[in-house]
Design an enzyme around this catalytic site. Sequence first.
Site, PDB file in Angstrom:
ATOM      1  CG  HIS A  19      -2.242   0.685   0.943  1.00  0.00           C
ATOM      2  ND1 HIS A  19      -2.339   1.916   0.323  1.00  0.00           N
ATOM      3  CD2 HIS A  19      -3.519   0.310   1.215  1.00  0.00           C
ATOM      4  CE1 HIS A  19      -3.614   2.270   0.237  1.00  0.00           C
ATOM      5  NE2 HIS A  19      -4.344   1.307   0.767  1.00  0.00           N
ATOM      6  CG  ASP A  23     -10.091  -8.216 -21.817  1.00  0.00           C
ATOM      7  OD1 ASP A  23      -9.710  -9.397 -21.818  1.00  0.00           O
ATOM      8  OD2 ASP A  23     -10.743  -7.715 -22.755  1.00  0.00           O
TER       9      ASP A  23
END
Length: 398
Positions: free
Chosen positions: A147, A344
């Site tokens: 993070h 994708d």
Amino acid sequence: MKVIIQSSKLVKPFYGDAQLPPIDIIPLSAFDKVTWNMYVDIFYAYRPPTPSTVDIELGLRKVLAVYREIAGRLTTDDTGEIVILRNDAKVRFIEALADRNLDEMVSFMQPTVKTLHPPLYGVKELAQVQITRFLCGSIVLGFTSHHKVADGNATSRFLVAWGKACRNLKISPLPFHDRTIFTPREPPVFEFNHNGVIHARKLKGNKPFSTLESVVAHLWRAVTKARHLDGSETSRVQISVDCRNRIKNPKAPHCYLGNMVLWAIAKAKVDQLLYEPLGHAAKLLHDAVISVDDNYIKSFIDFAHHRAEAEDLIPTIGIEHNRMILSPDIDAGSWLKLPFHDLDFGCGAPYVFSPCFSPIEGDIFLMPSFFDDGSIDVYVPLLFEDMKVFKNGCYSLY
């Protein structure tokens, strides 16, 4: 479910015929310093036909050449400050096989799915990937990232770019790497109290409540009721606020690679929260969120660069995640506007995207539903006895 690791290796950025870039150091911004010092793990699931592992790995190597921080390491400079070393030290890439069909999995929000992503502890890599293939031909991508390097907005853009690289598409827009653009004012102006980093104040105005504010307000009341708290207790809700669209002069690029999140917090006595109507809770949240504005953000930057350093303060977040039980509080993380679903690899969008199982009570996630009907999926970890009450009451407004 049995998962067998077939291989584990480090992969480096692929630059093709381009000249190798020099090793350099990226100082952490004030936003990076106050965020969680931890790894975040997520899952994607894809049905067949799925791309080969070779193509997924090559796409990863290509995108790492653009997002070099992801392939770097956290280290300290001469002053002891944590920095990102952009040295192309590689990311972990794991291939695995599962002993069942993907449809036999009940849920991604259970402890057993920990075997579908790389470890979260004792690692140096700032990102890790695990591709697990199931007997039916489906694959699950487990991804972990630190993070301190990137928030949800930046991480989601990295993942979308990875998919583009796998499909040999141009990566656009390119990430904005400069973390030094948020400089303090001279002289600094400490307009608000930033101890604990969170903020809320009363503001005038009558703007409509957002979807996030409305849903979290309902969850706040439903969870509070399920916990059977004493009416005199104070309950807090913490919401992360993306500052990219809120800071002015300089404006933050949407493709900024780093952290740009601060936290808004709303609080109320339990009796008041449950007695007043839903709109009361929504207004408390609304006022807290809109108060994280340009003035507040710049005041935070001034504070982080001047007073925090002078007083040797340790960065903290309002509701700390070193507590396994957040009650009477709630941490509400929203991924409603992040393009995580757009990863994708060439086989279409994932049919499942999910955060990993969280053992922290009260650590709530909100995400767009994969039914693509405008509904919202909410993940609510509660103690077993409280979950029974929550399920009975969360579907009705009161």
